[in-house]
Design a protein around this motif. Structure first.
Motif, short mmCIF file in Angstrom:
data_model
loop_
_atom_site.label_atom_id
_atom_site.label_comp_id
_atom_site.label_asym_id
_atom_site.label_seq_id
_atom_site.Cartn_x
_atom_site.Cartn_y
_atom_site.Cartn_z
N THR A 1 -0.95 3.54 4.02
CA THR A 1 -0.13 2.38 3.67
C THR A 1 1.22 2.78 3.10
O THR A 1 2.17 2.00 3.15
N ILE A 2 1.36 3.98 2.57
CA ILE A 2 2.64 4.44 2.03
C ILE A 2 3.67 4.50 3.16
O ILE A 2 4.81 4.05 2.98
N ASN B 151 7.11 2.20 3.55
CA ASN B 151 8.43 2.80 3.76
C ASN B 151 9.14 2.17 4.97
O ASN B 151 10.34 1.87 4.92
N ILE B 152 8.40 1.98 6.05
CA ILE B 152 8.99 1.40 7.26
C ILE B 152 9.42 -0.03 7.00
O ILE B 152 10.52 -0.45 7.38
N VAL B 153 8.58 -0.80 6.35
CA VAL B 153 8.91 -2.20 6.04
C VAL B 153 10.12 -2.26 5.12
O VAL B 153 11.01 -3.10 5.30
N PHE B 154 10.20 -1.38 4.17
CA PHE B 154 11.35 -1.35 3.27
C PHE B 154 12.64 -1.03 4.03
O PHE B 154 13.67 -1.66 3.81
#
Length: 129
Positions: free
Chosen positions: A14-15, A19-22
């Motif tokens: 999930t990390i 990061n991708i969503v951010f």
């Protein structure tokens, strides 16, 4: 002799997703601010109640390939172009039916260019919803 087992540490997947969503969030925030906003006192024209009509000098092409100009039937593109006033020949407008085959529309555009049209403009419907 007993072999010692390797212990592997599992990374939390999930990390990476966070990061991708951010990064996507930052991208859309920056991309959304690039367009200059409209003046807050500006009121746009409402066109919901207007009747859509073709421009007066536009060549109307129906789904079955029939061509009309100002309501009168035409047999050829050259006949349409010959009837246009000289100032309208530089920019010729074509209003095709949405069900007209693309190959027919391309053929009409080429015929207009061959007849001497400076620029062929296809009139379409734009819906803002």
């Amino acid at each position: 002799m007993k072999r010692a087992g390797r212990t592997s540490s599992k990374r939390e997947p999930t990390i990476t997703l966070i990061n991708i969503v951010f990064l996507m969030l930052i991208f859309f925030l920056v991309a959304g601010t690039l367009a200059r906003p409209l003046d807050k006192t500006l009121t746009l024209v409402r066109t919901a109640t207007l009747d859509g009509t073709a421009p007066a000098d536009a060549l109307v092409v129906h789904a079955d390939g029939r061509m009309t100009w100002r309501g009168a039937p035409l047999t050829t593109v050259a006949a349409y172009f010959a009837q246009l006033p000289p100032d309208a020949q530089a920019r010729v407008r074509v209003v095709p039916d949405r069900d007209l085959k693309a190959s027919q529309l391309i053929h009409i555009g080429r015929d207009l260019r061959a007849a001497g049209a400076g620029k062929v403009v296809i009139v379409t419907e734009k819906a803002l919803k």
